[in-house]
Design a protein around this motif. Structure first.
Motif, PDB file in Angstrom:
ATOM      1  N   ASN A   8       0.809  -1.213   0.000  1.00 18.64           N
ATOM      2  CA  ASN A   8       0.000   0.000   0.000  1.00 18.64           C
ATOM      3  C   ASN A   8       0.848   1.272   0.000  1.00 18.64           C
ATOM      4  O   ASN A   8       0.334   2.353  -0.302  1.00 18.64           O
ATOM      5  CB  ASN A   8      -0.927  -0.005   1.224  1.00 18.64           C
ATOM      6  N   PHE A   9       2.115   1.164   0.324  1.00 17.76           N
ATOM      7  CA  PHE A   9       3.002   2.325   0.269  1.00 17.76           C
ATOM      8  C   PHE A   9       3.240   2.752  -1.184  1.00 17.76           C
ATOM      9  O   PHE A   9       3.362   3.936  -1.483  1.00 17.76           O
ATOM     10  CB  PHE A   9       4.344   2.003   0.939  1.00 17.76           C
ATOM     11  N   LYS A  10       3.271   1.763  -2.059  1.00 13.96           N
ATOM     12  CA  LYS A  10       3.530   2.041  -3.475  1.00 13.96           C
ATOM     13  C   LYS A  10       2.395   2.830  -4.117  1.00 13.96           C
ATOM     14  O   LYS A  10       2.604   3.568  -5.084  1.00 13.96           O
ATOM     15  CB  LYS A  10       3.738   0.713  -4.211  1.00 13.96           C
ATOM     16  N   THR A 206       0.517   3.173  20.771  1.00 11.35           N
ATOM     17  CA  THR A 206       0.738   1.851  20.181  1.00 11.35           C
ATOM     18  C   THR A 206       2.100   1.804  19.490  1.00 11.35           C
ATOM     19  O   THR A 206       2.471   2.725  18.772  1.00 11.35           O
ATOM     20  CB  THR A 206      -0.381   1.518  19.186  1.00 11.35           C
ATOM     21  N   LEU A 207       2.832   0.718  19.712  1.00 11.12           N
ATOM     22  CA  LEU A 207       4.172   0.555  19.152  1.00 11.12           C
ATOM     23  C   LEU A 207       4.126  -0.262  17.864  1.00 11.12           C
ATOM     24  O   LEU A 207       3.532  -1.338  17.826  1.00 11.12           O
ATOM     25  CB  LEU A 207       5.079  -0.146  20.168  1.00 11.12           C
ATOM     26  N   LEU A 208       4.756   0.250  16.816  1.00  9.26           N
ATOM     27  CA  LEU A 208       4.871  -0.463  15.548  1.00  9.26           C
ATOM     28  C   LEU A 208       6.337  -0.675  15.210  1.00  9.26           C
ATOM     29  O   LEU A 208       7.169   0.230  15.383  1.00  9.26           O
ATOM     30  CB  LEU A 208       4.219   0.319  14.406  1.00  9.26           C
ATOM     31  N   ASN A 209       6.642  -1.850  14.717  1.00 10.30           N
ATOM     32  CA  ASN A 209       7.951  -2.135  14.141  1.00 10.30           C
ATOM     33  C   ASN A 209       7.877  -1.748  12.669  1.00 10.30           C
ATOM     34  O   ASN A 209       7.152  -2.364  11.893  1.00 10.30           O
ATOM     35  CB  ASN A 209       8.257  -3.630  14.316  1.00 10.30           C
ATOM     36  N   LYS A 210       8.602  -0.714  12.275  1.00 11.17           N
ATOM     37  CA  LYS A 210       8.496  -0.199  10.911  1.00 11.17           C
ATOM     38  C   LYS A 210       8.790  -1.275   9.871  1.00 11.17           C
ATOM     39  O   LYS A 210       8.067  -1.400   8.871  1.00 11.17           O
ATOM     40  CB  LYS A 210       9.446   0.985  10.718  1.00 11.17           C
ATOM     41  N   SER A 211       9.826  -2.057  10.095  1.00 13.79           N
ATOM     42  CA  SER A 211      10.179  -3.111   9.133  1.00 13.79           C
ATOM     43  C   SER A 211       9.039  -4.106   8.969  1.00 13.79           C
ATOM     44  O   SER A 211       8.750  -4.576   7.860  1.00 13.79           O
ATOM     45  CB  SER A 211      11.438  -3.847   9.595  1.00 13.79           C
ATOM     46  N   LEU A 214       6.194  -2.501   6.916  1.00 13.11           N
ATOM     47  CA  LEU A 214       6.562  -2.482   5.496  1.00 13.11           C
ATOM     48  C   LEU A 214       6.407  -3.871   4.884  1.00 13.11           C
ATOM     49  O   LEU A 214       5.949  -4.019   3.747  1.00 13.11           O
ATOM     50  CB  LEU A 214       8.007  -1.997   5.337  1.00 13.11           C
ATOM     51  N   GLU A 215       6.764  -4.899   5.646  1.00  9.44           N
ATOM     52  CA  GLU A 215       6.688  -6.271   5.136  1.00  9.44           C
ATOM     53  C   GLU A 215       5.264  -6.701   4.834  1.00  9.44           C
ATOM     54  O   GLU A 215       5.015  -7.417   3.852  1.00  9.44           O
ATOM     55  CB  GLU A 215       7.315  -7.227   6.153  1.00  9.44           C
ATOM     56  N   VAL A 216       4.309  -6.270   5.675  1.00  9.79           N
ATOM     57  CA  VAL A 216       2.915  -6.676   5.449  1.00  9.79           C
ATOM     58  C   VAL A 216       2.151  -5.640   4.618  1.00  9.79           C
ATOM     59  O   VAL A 216       0.939  -5.740   4.461  1.00  9.79           O
ATOM     60  CB  VAL A 216       2.178  -6.946   6.774  1.00  9.79           C
ATOM     61  N   GLY A 217       2.842  -4.644   4.092  1.00 13.80           N
ATOM     62  CA  GLY A 217       2.245  -3.741   3.112  1.00 13.80           C
ATOM     63  C   GLY A 217       1.547  -2.523   3.654  1.00 13.80           C
ATOM     64  O   GLY A 217       0.973  -1.752   2.889  1.00 13.80           O
ATOM     65  N   HIS A 234      -2.017  -9.620   9.873  1.00 10.49           N
ATOM     66  CA  HIS A 234      -1.047 -10.170   8.923  1.00 10.49           C
ATOM     67  C   HIS A 234       0.308 -10.428   9.572  1.00 10.49           C
ATOM     68  O   HIS A 234       1.099 -11.231   9.060  1.00 10.49           O
ATOM     69  CB  HIS A 234      -0.878  -9.220   7.737  1.00 10.49           C
ATOM     70  N   MET A 235       0.598  -9.753  10.686  1.00  8.37           N
ATOM     71  CA  MET A 235       1.875  -9.972  11.379  1.00  8.37           C
ATOM     72  C   MET A 235       1.902 -11.286  12.139  1.00  8.37           C
ATOM     73  O   MET A 235       2.976 -11.834  12.390  1.00  8.37           O
ATOM     74  CB  MET A 235       2.149  -8.827  12.352  1.00  8.37           C
ATOM     75  N   LEU A 236       0.742 -11.798  12.533  1.00  8.27           N
ATOM     76  CA  LEU A 236       0.690 -13.031  13.326  1.00  8.27           C
ATOM     77  C   LEU A 236       1.406 -14.165  12.595  1.00  8.27           C
ATOM     78  O   LEU A 236       1.179 -14.409  11.416  1.00  8.27           O
ATOM     79  CB  LEU A 236      -0.761 -13.434  13.597  1.00  8.27           C
ATOM     80  N   GLY A 237       2.293 -14.845  13.308  1.00  5.49           N
ATOM     81  CA  GLY A 237       3.084 -15.910  12.716  1.00  5.49           C
ATOM     82  C   GLY A 237       4.403 -15.430  12.167  1.00  5.49           C
ATOM     83  O   GLY A 237       5.343 -16.222  12.013  1.00  5.49           O
TER      84      GLY A 237
END
Length: 341
Positions: A8-10, A206-211, A214-217, A234-237
């Motif tokens: 979605n960044f694109k 809320t804390l987000l890991n930027k990487s 980006l990985e999950v879009g 989408h991050m689960l797993g």
């Protein structure tokens, strides 16, 4: 598929965000990036910025990124506020075009110089020890098997006077001694909860890991009005997803777009659509599908009542034929309560 991971960044990468205030030399190598997406709410935004600026008990540099989605060529009220506050670690960006809600969240994440992002909506607050507690949590989980992807900050509720709601007390809850205590989110929570998780809107610290984001879009505008649910899903797993036990922020309930009848019905409809997809994958969700839907309807009916809006049976029947077992609903509540304990 609508709910698949896409970049979605694109989608908005060709639209520029201009830095209108801030000097990168003032804050080098920030440990945190506090990201505040905003749109035409300067009065409320001021309180949000000050809550981020007045942090205590920290020994690290951090930046505050304000991303303004009001695309104007002139200096607007938000920019005047930022310049008047004149806070050293604030960086104010203005988008050349309105990116939409999800797009603006993504842009703030993209602009962050730190990999650890603290999110806050422009009408909410973070408490004075939020950054210090989150840093301690990160340090405690450095050697865990799965890297932190998302930590939903619990928050106190603040209600505008025009909302008919009794504030809930947390005094009866037995909280652990450590403020860094967390509740882990797993696929079992998703299965027993029918896909509905507490890991929703990223605000109030809320804390987000930027990487990881980006990985999950990032956030998908096509999933409006509940696009905020799917990043942690989408991050689960892939990454560890948690919720704090202690409140690290304050969530403002005010009579805004969330309380419109169309929005509330849209949230119910979106949940039903996702519930049908999950029902095809998991027998347990399919077995309790009607009960999950009724639980969702009951929640949003309560929200509607807070502002004297009626969601009728006819409104609900246009989304789904409501048939459920009261016994199954009681069993489901027991299972959900047990899984949260």
């Amino acid at each position: 598929m609508k709910y698949d991971i896409i970049d979605n960044f694109k989608r908005t990468e060709k639209i520029q965000s201009e830095l209108r205030f801030g000097d990168f030399n003032k804050v080098k190598d920030p440990f945190f990036s506090v990201v505040i997406p905003t749109y035409r709410r300067p009065d409320l935004l001021k309180e949000t910025i000050m809550s981020a600026a007045n942090q205590e008990n920290f020994d690290f540099p951090y930046e505050i990124i304000v991303v303004d989605n009001e695309a104007t060529d002139t200096i607007n009220e938000t920019e005047l506020l930022i310049r008047d506050l004149d806070i050293e670690n604030v960086y104010y960006y203005k988008n050349k075009k309105n990116l939409g809600g999800a797009g603006n969240w993504n842009r703030g994440i993209f602009l962050a110089r730190s990999n650890w992002i603290i999110m806050c909506h422009d009408d909410d607050w973070i408490k004075k020890d939020c950054l210090a507690v989150m840093k301690e949590i990160i340090e405690q989980h450095v050697n865990t098997k799965m890297e932190i992807g998302y930590i939903r900050s619990s928050a106190d509720s603040w209600y505008d006077s025009n909302i008919n709601c009794f504030q809930k007390s947390r005094k009866h809850m037995k909280l652990p001694k450590k403020k860094t205590a967390l509740i882990k989110q797993t696929y079992n929570n998703v299965i027993w909860g029918g896909g509905a998780t507490w890991a929703g809107a990223p605000t109030c610290g809320t804390l987000l890991n930027k990487s990881a984001v980006l990985e999950v879009g990032g956030y998908n505008q096509d999933l409006t009005p509940c696009f905020d649910c799917y990043v942690p899903y989408h991050m689960l797993g892939r990454y560890a997803v948690y919720k704090t036990v202690y409140s690290l922020g304050v969530y403002r309930w005010s009579q805004n777009d969330t309380y419109r009848k169309e929005t509330l019905l849209g949230l119910i409809k979106a949940y039903n659509e996702f519930l049908e997809i999950l029902s095809n994958k998991h027998y347990i969700i399919r077995f309790f599908s009607n009960e999950h839907f009724v639980d969702c309807v009951n929640y949003y009916r309560k929200k509607a009542n807070e502002v004297n809006i009626e969601i009728s049976d006819e409104d609900i029947m246009q989304i789904r034929d409501v048939r459920y077992s009261k016994l199954r609903l009681k069993i489901l509540y027991c299972l959900l309560y047990t899984s949260d304990a």
